[in-house]
Design a protein around this motif. Structure first.
Motif, PDB file in Angstrom:
ATOM      1  N   GLY A   1       9.187 -10.600 -13.705  1.00  7.10           N
ATOM      2  CA  GLY A   1       8.490  -9.691 -12.753  1.00  7.10           C
ATOM      3  C   GLY A   1       9.045  -8.295 -12.823  1.00  7.10           C
ATOM      4  N   ILE A   2       8.258  -7.185 -13.556  1.00  4.07           N
ATOM      5  CA  ILE A   2       8.250  -6.550 -13.574  1.00  4.07           C
ATOM      6  C   ILE A   2       7.671  -5.272 -12.562  1.00  4.07           C
ATOM      7  N   VAL A   3       8.057  -4.169 -12.148  1.00  9.19           N
ATOM      8  CA  VAL A   3       8.216  -3.361 -11.559  1.00  9.19           C
ATOM      9  C   VAL A   3       7.725  -2.015 -11.709  1.00  9.19           C
ATOM     10  N   LEU A   4       6.601  -1.361 -11.737  1.00  7.54           N
ATOM     11  CA  LEU A   4       6.344  -0.833 -12.510  1.00  7.54           C
ATOM     12  C   LEU A   4       5.394   0.109 -11.082  1.00  7.54           C
ATOM     13  N   ASP A   5       7.040   1.596 -11.258  1.00  3.85           N
ATOM     14  CA  ASP A   5       6.776   2.833 -10.325  1.00  3.85           C
ATOM     15  C   ASP A   5       5.390   3.187 -11.298  1.00  3.85           C
ATOM     16  N   HIS A   6       4.540   4.325 -10.321  1.00  4.59           N
ATOM     17  CA  HIS A   6       4.576   5.167 -11.078  1.00  4.59           C
ATOM     18  C   HIS A   6       4.379   6.223  -9.672  1.00  4.59           C
ATOM     19  N   GLY A   7       5.351   6.573  -9.125  1.00  5.03           N
ATOM     20  CA  GLY A   7       5.731   7.812  -8.056  1.00  5.03           C
ATOM     21  C   GLY A   7       4.818   7.525  -6.802  1.00  5.03           C
ATOM     22  N   ARG A   8       3.701   7.261  -6.451  1.00  2.00           N
ATOM     23  CA  ARG A   8       2.863   6.767  -5.375  1.00  2.00           C
ATOM     24  C   ARG A   8       2.272   5.824  -5.236  1.00  2.00           C
ATOM     25  N   VAL A   9       2.577   4.732  -6.016  1.00  4.38           N
ATOM     26  CA  VAL A   9       1.916   4.005  -6.611  1.00  4.38           C
ATOM     27  C   VAL A   9       2.960   2.558  -6.933  1.00  4.38           C
ATOM     28  N   VAL A  10       2.915   1.841  -6.872  1.00  5.78           N
ATOM     29  CA  VAL A  10       3.579   0.981  -7.226  1.00  5.78           C
ATOM     30  C   VAL A  10       2.981  -0.319  -7.394  1.00  5.78           C
ATOM     31  N   ARG A  11       3.398  -0.817  -8.960  1.00  6.21           N
ATOM     32  CA  ARG A  11       2.449  -2.319  -8.918  1.00  6.21           C
ATOM     33  C   ARG A  11       3.560  -2.976  -9.995  1.00  6.21           C
ATOM     34  N   LEU A  12       3.457  -4.146  -9.479  1.00  2.00           N
ATOM     35  CA  LEU A  12       4.373  -5.672  -9.855  1.00  2.00           C
ATOM     36  C   LEU A  12       3.135  -6.363 -10.356  1.00  2.00           C
ATOM     37  N   LEU A  13       3.884  -6.399 -11.589  1.00  2.00           N
ATOM     38  CA  LEU A  13       3.515  -7.360 -12.485  1.00  2.00           C
ATOM     39  C   LEU A  13       4.091  -9.073 -12.842  1.00  2.00           C
TER      40      LEU A  13
ATOM     41  N   ASP B   1       0.523 -16.590 -20.649  1.00  2.00           N
ATOM     42  CA  ASP B   1      -0.399 -18.052 -20.360  1.00  2.00           C
ATOM     43  C   ASP B   1      -0.530 -17.514 -19.383  1.00  2.00           C
ATOM     44  N   TRP B   2      -0.483 -16.970 -18.225  1.00  2.00           N
ATOM     45  CA  TRP B   2      -0.473 -16.001 -17.145  1.00  2.00           C
ATOM     46  C   TRP B   2      -0.326 -14.467 -16.188  1.00  2.00           C
ATOM     47  N   MET B   3      -1.247 -13.847 -15.767  1.00  2.00           N
ATOM     48  CA  MET B   3       0.026 -12.525 -15.051  1.00  2.00           C
ATOM     49  C   MET B   3      -1.019 -12.105 -13.859  1.00  2.00           C
ATOM     50  N   LEU B   4       0.247 -11.767 -12.563  1.00  2.00           N
ATOM     51  CA  LEU B   4      -0.950 -10.824 -11.927  1.00  2.00           C
ATOM     52  C   LEU B   4      -0.338  -9.872 -11.913  1.00  2.00           C
TER      53      LEU B   4
ATOM     54  N   SER C   1      -1.480   0.093  -3.063  1.00  2.00           N
ATOM     55  CA  SER C   1      -1.649   1.650  -2.945  1.00  2.00           C
ATOM     56  C   SER C   1      -2.373   1.005  -1.306  1.00  2.00           C
ATOM     57  N   ASP C   2      -3.786   2.306  -1.340  1.00  2.00           N
ATOM     58  CA  ASP C   2      -3.766   2.332  -0.015  1.00  2.00           C
ATOM     59  C   ASP C   2      -4.850   1.026   0.233  1.00  2.00           C
ATOM     60  N   GLU C   3      -5.863   0.780  -0.758  1.00  2.00           N
ATOM     61  CA  GLU C   3      -6.129  -0.147  -0.903  1.00  2.00           C
ATOM     62  C   GLU C   3      -5.158  -1.476  -2.046  1.00  2.00           C
ATOM     63  N   PRO C   4      -4.746  -1.952  -1.550  1.00  2.00           N
ATOM     64  CA  PRO C   4      -3.467  -2.933  -2.281  1.00  2.00           C
ATOM     65  C   PRO C   4      -4.907  -4.063  -2.684  1.00  2.00           C
ATOM     66  N   SER C   5      -4.548  -4.580  -4.348  1.00  2.00           N
ATOM     67  CA  SER C   5      -5.838  -5.203  -4.912  1.00  2.00           C
ATOM     68  C   SER C   5      -4.439  -6.335  -5.636  1.00  2.00           C
ATOM     69  N   VAL C   6      -5.188  -7.494  -5.939  1.00  2.00           N
ATOM     70  CA  VAL C   6      -4.300  -8.670  -6.187  1.00  2.00           C
ATOM     71  C   VAL C   6      -4.956  -8.469  -7.755  1.00  2.00           C
ATOM     72  N   ASP C   7      -4.681  -9.367  -8.891  1.00  2.00           N
ATOM     73  CA  ASP C   7      -5.469  -9.603  -9.629  1.00  2.00           C
ATOM     74  C   ASP C   7      -5.239 -10.358 -10.893  1.00  2.00           C
ATOM     75  N   VAL C   8      -6.097 -11.518 -11.138  1.00  2.00           N
ATOM     76  CA  VAL C   8      -4.987 -12.733 -12.064  1.00  2.00           C
ATOM     77  C   VAL C   8      -5.818 -12.627 -12.993  1.00  2.00           C
ATOM     78  N   TYR C   9      -5.336 -12.664 -14.178  1.00  2.00           N
ATOM     79  CA  TYR C   9      -4.782 -13.220 -15.757  1.00  2.00           C
ATOM     80  C   TYR C   9      -4.735 -14.181 -16.093  1.00  2.00           C
ATOM     81  N   VAL C  10      -5.912 -15.167 -16.767  1.00  2.00           N
ATOM     82  CA  VAL C  10      -5.464 -15.884 -17.379  1.00  2.00           C
ATOM     83  C   VAL C  10      -5.716 -15.829 -18.895  1.00  2.00           C
ATOM     84  N   TRP C  11      -5.067 -16.379 -19.631  1.00  2.00           N
ATOM     85  CA  TRP C  11      -4.728 -16.241 -21.509  1.00  2.00           C
ATOM     86  C   TRP C  11      -5.871 -14.366 -21.784  1.00  2.00           C
ATOM     87  N   ASN C  12      -5.153 -13.802 -21.259  1.00  2.00           N
ATOM     88  CA  ASN C  12      -6.416 -12.798 -20.857  1.00  2.00           C
ATOM     89  C   ASN C  12      -7.128 -12.284 -20.758  1.00  2.00           C
TER      90      ASN C  12
END
Length: 195
Positions: free
Chosen positions: A115-127, A135-138, A143-154
């Motif tokens: 896991g990686i926590v990316l701190d953008h100041g007002r927004v946090v992203r988790l990889l 292999d895969w990454m979420l 943020s105001d509209e939380p989202s989840v993107d799923v990547y498999v082999w880019n």
């Protein structure tokens, strides 16, 4: 006998067409603008032209690939150990440390994931990545509209928006556990049935 509703007794139906009147151009506008367009319209046209000049030759597929590659580059540089989070500050402004701790406690990273926590100041992203980063990454955006993107082999296989951050974190954890239990096989097409 009741009367059926019709246009005349529906007060919410607009029955007359109102056309906006053209305002009379001021003397200063006719002097500075062209005879057919006032300066305000010319300014709007310049803004639109500038926008389209920026977007000219924009390749959306390449932008998507660059975003995926950027996440992978960040994950490789951070190189989190399995089962642990690595914190990466992306701006000088920082998200409150107590809230980052709460997010990490809420997600509970499985020991096989990274896991990686990316701190953008007002927004946090988790990889969240698998044992092998490629292999895969979420990508979980809180943020105001939380989202989840799923990547498999880019390749992006799923994108979902949520109303609350807690819902996004719960769903991301379910998908993470599913991808760990049933890892995608490299030579077989990934159909996204686990997502």
């Amino acid at each position: 006998m009741t009367t059926k509703p019709n246009v005349t007794n529906r007060w919410w139906v607009e029955t007359s067409v109102k056309r906006p009147r053209k305002p009379e151009p001021a003397a200063s506008e006719t002097e500075q603008g062209t005879p057919d367009k006032p300066p305000s319209e010319q300014a709007q046209l310049r803004i639109v032209e500038n926008f389209y000049s920026v977007a000219r030759d924009y390749n959306q597929d390449r932008a998507k690939d660059d975003l995926t590659d950027n996440n992978l580059r960040i994950a490789r540089a951070a190189n989190p150990p399995p089962g642990q989070w690595v914190y990466v500050a992306m701006t000088e402004e920082h998200y409150p440390a107590r809230l980052i701790k709460r997010i990490k406690d809420e997600f509970r990273l499985p020991r096989e994931a990274r896991g990686i926590v990316l701190d953008h100041g007002r927004v946090v992203r988790l990889l969240v990545c698998g044992p092998q980063l490629e292999d895969w990454m979420l990508d979980v955006t809180l943020s105001d509209e939380p989202s989840v993107d799923v990547y498999v082999w880019n390749t992006m296989h799923r994108e979902r928006l949520f109303k609350r951050a807690e819902e996004a974190l719960r769903q991301a954890r379910r998908w993470t556990l599913s991808l760990i239990e049933y890892p995608p096989v490299r030579d077989e097409p990934f159909r996204g049935a686990l997502l």
